[in-house]
Scaffold this motif. Structure first.
Motif, PDB file in Angstrom:
ATOM      1  N   ASN A  34      -1.356  -3.568  -4.175  1.00  0.00           N
ATOM      2  CA  ASN A  34       0.033  -3.863  -3.827  1.00  0.00           C
ATOM      3  C   ASN A  34       1.028  -2.947  -4.549  1.00  0.00           C
ATOM      4  O   ASN A  34       2.209  -2.902  -4.183  1.00  0.00           O
ATOM      5  CB  ASN A  34       0.367  -5.320  -4.140  1.00  0.00           C
ATOM      6  CG  ASN A  34      -0.209  -6.253  -3.096  1.00  0.00           C
ATOM      7  OD1 ASN A  34      -0.167  -5.959  -1.908  1.00  0.00           O
ATOM      8  ND2 ASN A  34      -0.759  -7.376  -3.537  1.00  0.00           N
ATOM      9  N   ILE A  48       2.544   0.938   0.060  1.00  0.00           N
ATOM     10  CA  ILE A  48       3.016  -0.439   0.258  1.00  0.00           C
ATOM     11  C   ILE A  48       4.338  -0.677  -0.459  1.00  0.00           C
ATOM     12  O   ILE A  48       5.277  -1.239   0.108  1.00  0.00           O
ATOM     13  CB  ILE A  48       1.960  -1.458  -0.242  1.00  0.00           C
ATOM     14  CG1 ILE A  48       0.696  -1.371   0.631  1.00  0.00           C
ATOM     15  CG2 ILE A  48       2.524  -2.875  -0.208  1.00  0.00           C
ATOM     16  CD1 ILE A  48      -0.414  -2.297   0.180  1.00  0.00           C
ATOM     17  N   SER A  49       4.441  -0.247  -1.693  1.00  0.00           N
ATOM     18  CA  SER A  49       5.642  -0.546  -2.491  1.00  0.00           C
ATOM     19  C   SER A  49       6.888   0.152  -1.959  1.00  0.00           C
ATOM     20  O   SER A  49       8.009  -0.350  -2.113  1.00  0.00           O
ATOM     21  CB  SER A  49       5.414  -0.178  -3.960  1.00  0.00           C
ATOM     22  OG  SER A  49       5.061   1.178  -4.088  1.00  0.00           O
ATOM     23  N   PRO A 103       6.799  -7.847   2.347  1.00  0.00           N
ATOM     24  CA  PRO A 103       5.767  -7.788   1.302  1.00  0.00           C
ATOM     25  C   PRO A 103       4.717  -8.887   1.415  1.00  0.00           C
ATOM     26  O   PRO A 103       3.593  -8.717   0.940  1.00  0.00           O
ATOM     27  CB  PRO A 103       6.570  -7.909  -0.003  1.00  0.00           C
ATOM     28  CG  PRO A 103       7.892  -8.464   0.401  1.00  0.00           C
ATOM     29  CD  PRO A 103       8.144  -7.989   1.778  1.00  0.00           C
ATOM     30  N   ASN A 122      -0.402  -7.074   3.981  1.00  0.00           N
ATOM     31  CA  ASN A 122      -1.664  -7.614   3.462  1.00  0.00           C
ATOM     32  C   ASN A 122      -2.865  -6.864   4.005  1.00  0.00           C
ATOM     33  O   ASN A 122      -3.861  -6.653   3.299  1.00  0.00           O
ATOM     34  CB  ASN A 122      -1.777  -9.105   3.818  1.00  0.00           C
ATOM     35  CG  ASN A 122      -0.778  -9.957   3.048  1.00  0.00           C
ATOM     36  OD1 ASN A 122      -0.359  -9.594   1.936  1.00  0.00           O
ATOM     37  ND2 ASN A 122      -0.378 -11.080   3.616  1.00  0.00           N
ATOM     38  N   ALA A 157      -3.101  -3.603   2.176  1.00  0.00           N
ATOM     39  CA  ALA A 157      -3.594  -3.868   0.814  1.00  0.00           C
ATOM     40  C   ALA A 157      -5.096  -4.140   0.823  1.00  0.00           C
ATOM     41  O   ALA A 157      -5.835  -3.670  -0.060  1.00  0.00           O
ATOM     42  CB  ALA A 157      -2.836  -5.048   0.208  1.00  0.00           C
TER      43      ALA A 157
END
Length: 714
Positions: free
Chosen positions: A92, A97-98, A114, A120, A123
């Motif tokens: 994550n 993703i961030s 998020p 998900n 991730a």
């Protein structure tokens, strides 16, 4: 030292355990990068042209446009920046993703939730080792319904997107698909595939998933009442296809045009020439029910047809003089004219162009290879002219809106790389093409199909593939050009941009005409005859009745008005005024081979420059330079006042004003003047002073040759 070795051994054991866990997890979850991760990035807009899909990318991060190159995107995400974009220990916290979840500063803002399923899934893929497993390939992508017809607006429906993979898996991918309306003022499609039609007419939406696209058509009536078509609205299968659309749109087709207007239209379309007053009177006075079909056949077999359609095909083939070699251009033109005269199949013509070799000063097609300085230029030409697709968009990157890849573009160029392009054209096999992505020699390839053997002449194999009866591009490419020439608007616009994301206005009709073309051995005349013999072609250019809707959306409820091309207009002016031109020994503009040295008058009238792509619709407006030249230039004025011209001869013979007006109306507009028009002109022209009358006659002819009815085929 022993302590250091124990630490390194422990670290090795830890990495091995973690790696084994990652591999096991990957095998268990089998999250596929190409078909699961890439669609999520597309859905979020990460690979759009306004974001990381632009040519330069954004903030040092570049993805292929719309995910067209998963291999490139995988390398960029996983391996660039020493793997900083993915964090195996803390998925994550990965930049991939961030950033889009706005946990870190991101120019694109918050495009992923998020806690949402897309974040998900990404991730989980990273936690599993961010492998490119390629466990399956997309076999088919479909959206239902493909066509939606509603009785009124607003209308709403749910679209469903389904992916069918080569391992038999079928998955509802509606949440991952990208929905794009082609006209958001009339059609809105939200991110979950809920479509709302807000304006009448026919509209389309593009649906994308994992590099594949599908189109959905939405139709709601334009007219208010259902229509019942008369028997006269149907002459052949073309009418069935067009009339079906008109009934769904509740558009009443125009009446069949009158005989004089039909003859003018047909003669200009088939011969590039206005019919004479004698031809008009004979045709209008003919009471036979089959006279229109007979006239179509008569013009198709005329020498004027050969002249004009040789000119049209030479323009579409972008004929130009190679260097200063006028002989080569003349020889090529003569070769093409023989093919048109014999009604040689377009497949045979195309094969001759591709395979031609030898002395370009001898009869044949070898000059075509001398049009180009490089094999890449010839590949672009072949794809656009003979396939009707814009392969050039795949030069620097995979085509953003179609299936074509860099392998296709450079692979086709390799096929023509071995040609020596001198007066004597021959295949040497010594040419190479460097693939810009790999830096190595590109492999010869039939676009979208297969790679070919190296170190050999592959033109024969490519030609056989191209001209096959079931080739999805070849027949459609020429059918589209012929339809546009006759109808004023292509079934696909532009005609050289066949792709799923640029759908035909009447896809079934395009398929039907292409099949007819193939079944007729790719001959031009049967295709032209079928189109001209339809009621759609023979409709009036005016809508039916005062309460009818003007078909500005081009559904063929009425004929389109088409500006005459420069050469046809110049010849028409010469025919009406009785003053011929001299284009370096050629009396008709459509017979000019070397357009680079043709007169300034033709250039001012909008003549297609040699070598240029002149596939734009003929219904486009004439430019301001052309209009000014017609109003003030010598092209008209010199002919009107020419002492040997028709007007001066009629004035010397003291022809009555009424007869003079009728004569020029018949020659220019191919119809007699109405009673009101005749009375108005007689009143304006007649004067007691001879000189004054002559000036008014000149003004009359000038006005006639500048009016929309003369400068257009309607």
């Amino acid at each position: 030292m022993k302590c250091f070795l124990r630490i390194r051994f422990a670290a090795f054991i830890f990495v091995a355990i973690v790696g084994a866990s990652i591999i096991a997890n990957a095998n268990a979850t089998e999250i596929d990068f190409d078909t699961e991760i890439m669609p999520l990035l597309s859905k979020a807009g990460c690979n759009a042209a306004s974001c990381h899909g632009s040519a330069a990318g954004q903030a040092g991060f570049r993805l292929s446009l719309f995910g067209g190159d998963p291999e490139h995107d995988y390398r960029t995400i996983v391996r660039e920046l020493f793997g900083r974009r993915v964090n195996l220990a803390h998925p994550n916290e990965s930049l991939i993703i961030s950033k889009p979840t706005a946990r870190l500063e991101h120019g694109g803002g918050d495009v992923l939730d998020p806690d949402g399923e897309p974040a998900n899934t990404i991730a989980s893929w990273i936690a599993a080792g961010c492998h490119r497993l390629q466990v399956r390939k997309l076999d088919r992508f479909q959206v239902v319904p493909q066509e939606f017809v509603a009785d009124a607006v607003p209308a709403t429906l749910q679209l469903k997107a389904t992916a069918i993979f080569d391992d038999g898996l079928e998955r509802d991918v509606t949440p991952q698909a990208v929905f794009v309306s082609q006209n958001e003022s009339a059609l809105v499609v939200d991110e979950l595939g809920v479509a709302t039609v807000t304006a009448p007419g026919r509209h389309t939406a593009i649906v994308r998933f994992a590099g594949s696209v599908a189109m959905v058509s939405f139709t709601t009536p334009i007219g208010s009442d259902s229509i019942v078509l008369p028997e006269t609205a149907r002459k052949n299968g073309i009418d069935d296809e067009i009339n079906g659309t008109l009934q769904r749109l509740r558009l009443t087709p125009a009446d069949t045009t009158d005989d004089a207007s039909f003859l003018r239209r047909l003669s200009l379309d088939l011969t590039g020439r206005l019919p004479s007053p004698t031809q008009i009177e004979r045709f209008v006075g003919n009471d036979e029910a089959t006279k229109r079909s007979s006239m179509i056949d008569e013009l198709l077999e005329s020498n004027s047809f050969v002249d004009y359609w040789t000119h049209l095909l030479a323009t579409q083939l972008r004929l130009r003089k190679p260097g200063n070699d006028a002989v080569a251009a003349d020889v090529f033109y003569d070769w093409l004219k023989e093919r048109v005269a014999d009604d040689t199949g377009w497949d045979e013509i195309a094969s001759s162009l591709i395979l031609s070799e030898g002395d370009s000063h001898q009869p044949g097609a070898a000059t075509v290879h001398r049009f180009f300085a490089t094999a890449r230029e010839e590949a672009e030409y072949i794809s656009e002219v003979l396939m009707g697709v814009r392969l050039r968009c795949a030069n620097c990157h995979n085509h953003p809106l179609d299936q074509w890849t860099q392998d296709d573009y450079h692979g086709l160029a390799v096929i023509f790389a071995g040609l020596e392009r001198n007066q004597v054209v021959r295949f040497t096999g010594r040419g190479t093409i460097i693939h810009p992505r790999t830096g190595a020699s590109a492999l010869p390839r039939i676009p979208g199909d297969r790679f070919l053997g190296q170190d050999r002449d592959n033109r024969q194999e490519f030609s056989q593939w191209l001209t096959r009866d079931d080739n999805p591009y070849f027949a459609k490419a020429l059918v589209g050009r012929v339809w546009q020439s006759l109808m004023g608007r292509g079934l696909v616009t532009p005609v050289d941009d066949l792709r799923a994301t640029n759908p035909a206005s009447h896809p079934n009709l395009l398929e039907r005409l292409s099949r007819h073309f193939v079944d007729s051995d790719f001959k031009l005349r049967p295709l032209i005859r079928l189109i001209c013999d339809s009621d759609v072609y023979q409709r009036s250019s005016s809508p039916l009745g005062t309460g009818s809707i003007d078909d500005t959306r081009q559904f063929y409820s009425q004929a389109n008005s088409k500006p005459l091309c420069a050469e046809v207009l110049a010849d028409a002016i010469g025919d009406v005024t009785g003053v011929a031109d001299d284009y370096h020994g050629v009396s008709r503009a459509i017979n000019v081979v070397d357009r680079a040295s043709s007169s300034e008058s033709l250039q001012f009238l909008g003549q297609c420059a040699p070598g240029e792509n002149c596939s734009s619709p003929s219904g486009s407006e004439r430019g301001i330079a052309s209009k000014l030249h017609l109003m003030n230039g010598e092209l008209l004025n010199a002919k009107i006042i020419d002492s040997d011209g028709r007007l001066r001869r009629m004035l010397r013979d003291d022809i009555a004003t009424r007869d003079l007006v009728r004569e020029f109306y018949l020659r220019a507009l191919c119809r007699p003047p109405s009673d009101r028009e005749l009375a108005d002109w007689v009143e304006r022209i007649d004067a007691s002073e001879v000189e004054r009358k002559h000036e008014r006659c000149e003004d009359f002819l000038w006005a006639l040759l500048n009016c929309h009815e003369f400068t257009n085929n309607h």
